[in-house]
Design a protein around this motif. Structure first.
Motif, mmCIF file in Angstrom:
data_model
loop_
_atom_site.group_PDB
_atom_site.id
_atom_site.type_symbol
_atom_site.label_atom_id
_atom_site.label_comp_id
_atom_site.label_asym_id
_atom_site.label_seq_id
_atom_site.Cartn_x
_atom_site.Cartn_y
_atom_site.Cartn_z
ATOM 1 N N ASN A 140 -8.786 0.721 7.661
ATOM 2 C CA ASN A 140 -7.309 0.529 7.423
ATOM 3 C C ASN A 140 -6.710 0.018 7.924
ATOM 4 O OD1 ASN A 140 -5.016 0.517 5.877
ATOM 5 N ND2 ASN A 140 -4.495 2.901 6.076
ATOM 6 N N VAL A 141 -7.851 -1.230 9.024
ATOM 7 C CA VAL A 141 -6.800 -1.687 9.658
ATOM 8 C C VAL A 141 -6.581 -3.405 9.329
ATOM 9 C CG1 VAL A 141 -7.542 -0.306 12.103
ATOM 10 C CG2 VAL A 141 -9.106 -2.223 11.133
ATOM 11 N N GLY A 142 -6.176 -4.237 10.341
ATOM 12 C CA GLY A 142 -5.434 -5.486 9.560
ATOM 13 C C GLY A 142 -5.283 -5.725 7.999
ATOM 14 N N VAL A 143 -5.929 -5.458 7.147
ATOM 15 C CA VAL A 143 -5.307 -5.502 6.001
ATOM 16 C C VAL A 143 -5.784 -4.086 5.007
ATOM 17 C CG1 VAL A 143 -6.218 -7.392 5.434
ATOM 18 C CG2 VAL A 143 -7.449 -6.080 4.560
ATOM 19 N N LYS A 144 -4.950 -4.191 3.879
ATOM 20 C CA LYS A 144 -5.043 -2.543 3.279
ATOM 21 C C LYS A 144 -6.213 -2.759 3.004
ATOM 22 C CE LYS A 144 0.148 -0.707 3.454
ATOM 23 N NZ LYS A 144 -0.572 0.533 4.072
ATOM 24 N N LEU A 145 -7.155 -1.865 3.336
ATOM 25 C CA LEU A 145 -8.938 -1.643 2.604
ATOM 26 C C LEU A 145 -8.355 -0.020 3.158
ATOM 27 C CD1 LEU A 145 -10.731 -4.754 5.011
ATOM 28 C CD2 LEU A 145 -9.119 -4.105 2.262
ATOM 29 N N MET A 146 -9.934 0.551 2.758
ATOM 30 C CA MET A 146 -10.039 1.500 3.086
ATOM 31 C C MET A 146 -11.417 1.936 2.979
ATOM 32 S SD MET A 146 -9.343 2.059 -0.641
ATOM 33 C CE MET A 146 -9.599 2.355 -1.711
ATOM 34 N N SER A 147 -11.607 3.365 3.629
ATOM 35 C CA SER A 147 -13.007 4.205 3.140
ATOM 36 C C SER A 147 -12.823 4.902 1.664
ATOM 37 C CB SER A 147 -14.457 5.095 4.189
ATOM 38 O OG SER A 147 -13.515 3.733 5.304
ATOM 39 N N PHE A 148 -12.398 5.635 1.572
ATOM 40 C CA PHE A 148 -11.854 6.595 1.004
ATOM 41 C C PHE A 148 -10.833 7.009 0.115
ATOM 42 C CE2 PHE A 148 -11.497 11.224 -1.143
ATOM 43 C CZ PHE A 148 -12.251 10.899 -2.000
ATOM 44 N N ASN A 149 -10.379 7.125 -0.848
ATOM 45 C CA ASN A 149 -9.289 7.537 -0.968
ATOM 46 C C ASN A 149 -7.801 6.176 -0.863
ATOM 47 O OD1 ASN A 149 -7.449 8.665 -3.303
ATOM 48 N ND2 ASN A 149 -7.426 9.938 -1.273
ATOM 49 N N GLU A 150 -6.641 6.290 -2.247
ATOM 50 C CA GLU A 150 -5.824 5.971 -1.620
ATOM 51 C C GLU A 150 -4.639 6.311 -2.591
ATOM 52 O OE1 GLU A 150 -2.913 3.349 -2.749
ATOM 53 O OE2 GLU A 150 -4.201 4.503 -4.284
ATOM 54 N N ASN A 154 -2.039 4.362 1.347
ATOM 55 C CA ASN A 154 -2.405 5.520 2.761
ATOM 56 C C ASN A 154 -4.201 5.216 2.121
ATOM 57 O OD1 ASN A 154 0.211 5.353 3.814
ATOM 58 N ND2 ASN A 154 0.317 7.283 3.132
ATOM 59 N N LYS A 155 -4.472 5.166 3.042
ATOM 60 C CA LYS A 155 -6.051 5.141 2.893
ATOM 61 C C LYS A 155 -6.806 6.788 3.921
ATOM 62 C CE LYS A 155 -4.976 1.657 1.272
ATOM 63 N NZ LYS A 155 -5.546 0.895 -0.441
ATOM 64 N N THR A 156 -7.298 6.365 3.951
ATOM 65 C CA THR A 156 -8.698 7.573 4.163
ATOM 66 C C THR A 156 -9.486 7.323 4.792
ATOM 67 O OG1 THR A 156 -8.090 9.228 3.262
ATOM 68 C CG2 THR A 156 -9.734 10.025 5.136
ATOM 69 N N GLU A 157 -10.140 6.768 6.375
ATOM 70 C CA GLU A 157 -10.964 5.943 7.631
ATOM 71 C C GLU A 157 -12.288 6.900 6.749
ATOM 72 O OE1 GLU A 157 -10.040 3.985 10.522
ATOM 73 O OE2 GLU A 157 -8.327 2.900 9.831
ATOM 74 N N LEU A 158 -13.812 6.404 7.594
ATOM 75 C CA LEU A 158 -15.038 7.191 7.527
ATOM 76 C C LEU A 158 -14.861 7.759 8.992
ATOM 77 C CD1 LEU A 158 -17.739 7.226 6.590
ATOM 78 C CD2 LEU A 158 -18.214 4.875 8.062
#
Length: 373
Positions: A140-150, A154-158
């Motif tokens: 969840n850096v630079g653009v709104k991505l995530m490893s898991f959940n949304e 908001n996101k949860t990173e690996l």
């Protein structure tokens, strides 16, 4: 942007096999496995989450097992349920604990929830299912991505998952897209004996819990997990058209260090100066997906000397104890399938390479030698 694929099936759910549901394994209660499920559906997956809860209730019919589910569902406050047997369209499971409004993707919230759920397990073995959106290892850096959940953006990173997920699990299962990558599974290798995940997307119809709960609590752990994966594959493989889309892998986490070491030896002996990427088997098939993943052994076979790849292929055969794929995924062919995906760099993604090279797989395997910043 869709990270998990949405489908509406105009069909009835497959009826569970009565020959399995009519029998109960005779297991000492203190040894029987507890299944914990974390559902992050305070998003556009909410209707699919309700379907999964209903399928779990149906899967409990004739089954003597304990299944606890934390469900963050859009439009209602989060709750922990103890799943009870029920075949109605309503959710009849017992509410064990209710919460006020909270961000289910917040690492501190998730950690506290999982600690609470582990408290229900006692000394019994347990497995954990993580159910939500997912985008592989992407942060969840630079653009709104995530490893898991949304959860409301908001996101949860690996790397947060690595600190959140409790250790000592029998299994970790991702009911989420693209998480059977070497990057994700290696980062979480110490959490469970086995991991079940898909290297490709997962249709929003999800895991057929009415059919697989009995296998997740099988006293024979590996047999049960293989049966879970086989049931998942068969469920989708008997469908038609674009719905006939599934990949699944069962991974024995005891062999990750051996794999990373063998890859590192190969890359040290024969450093990669040119990366062949264009003709590799893609394992992300949603055109809107940002989680580009390629078949791991296809990458090895096309980019390393055959002699250098022998030990790698041998270890993968021990690591991946079960794998299956439909012939096509969303109409696109799967010609090569090792059960694992990996990242293959290109210049357009250089902005994310510093993060990637900080992942444990990149450092231990030597992938950071060709993922250039």
């Amino acid at each position: 942007m869709l990270f998990r694929l949405f489908v509406v099936l105009s069909m009835l759910f497959v009826i569970p096999l009565t020959s399995c549901n009519d029998k109960k394994d005779i297991v000492n209660e203190q040894d029987s496995r507890v299944v914990l499920v974390y559902i992050g559906a305070n998003n556009n997956l909410v209707s699919d989450a309700y379907n999964s809860l209903n399928a779990m209730e149906e899967g409990m019919v004739g089954l003597d097992a304990d299944v606890y589910v934390y469900a963050a569902l859009a439009g209602t406050t989060p709750k922990i349920y103890k799943i009870v047997a029920d075949q109605s369209p309503e959710i009849k499971s017992t509410v064990v604990k209710s919460y006020g409004d909270q961000d289910s993707a917040n690492p501190e919230v998730m950690k506290q929830i999982l600690q609470t759920m582990k408290g229900y397990v006692g000394n019994r073995p347990s497995g954990l299912v993580l159910w939500s959106h997912a985008t592989n290892w992407l942060p969840n850096v630079g653009v709104k991505l995530m490893s898991f959940n949304e959860d409301r953006g908001n996101k949860t990173e690996l790397r947060d998952l690595q600190t959140i997920i409790p250790s000592g699990l029998d299994f970790l299962m991702f009911d989420a897209c693209s998480m059977a990558s070497v990057e994700v599974l290696y980062q979480l290798r110490d959490k469970a004996k086995y991991t079940i995940a898909s290297p490709a997307e997962v249709l929003s119809t999800s895991m057929p819990y009415d059919l697989v709960l009995q296998h997740l609590v099988d006293p024979n752990l590996e047999r049960g997990l293989k049966s879970t994966a086989l049931t998942y594959f068969n469920f989708y493989n008997q469908l038609t058209g674009l719905y006939q889309s599934a990949t699944i892998s069962v991974v024995n986490n005891a062999y990750w260090s051996e794999l990373a070491n063998n890859v590192h030896i190969a890359l040290t002996k024969s450093p990669l100066t040119t990366i062949y990427r264009d003709n590799l088997q893609r394992l992300d098939f949603d055109d809107k997906s940002l989680s580009a993943g390629f078949d791991f052994l296809d990458f090895v076979n096309q980019n390393m000397l055959s002699s250098d790849g022998e030990a790698i292929r041998s270890t993968v055969s021990k690591l991946v104890v079960y794998k299956a794929n439909t012939r096509n995924f969303l109409g696109k062919p799967i010609l090569k399938f090792s059960g694992l995906s990996c990242y293959v760099p290109n210049d357009l993604n250089k902005w994310i390479h510093p993060y990637y090279n900080g992942l444990q797989w990149a450092k231990d395997s030597g992938f950071n030698s060709f993922v250039r910043e």
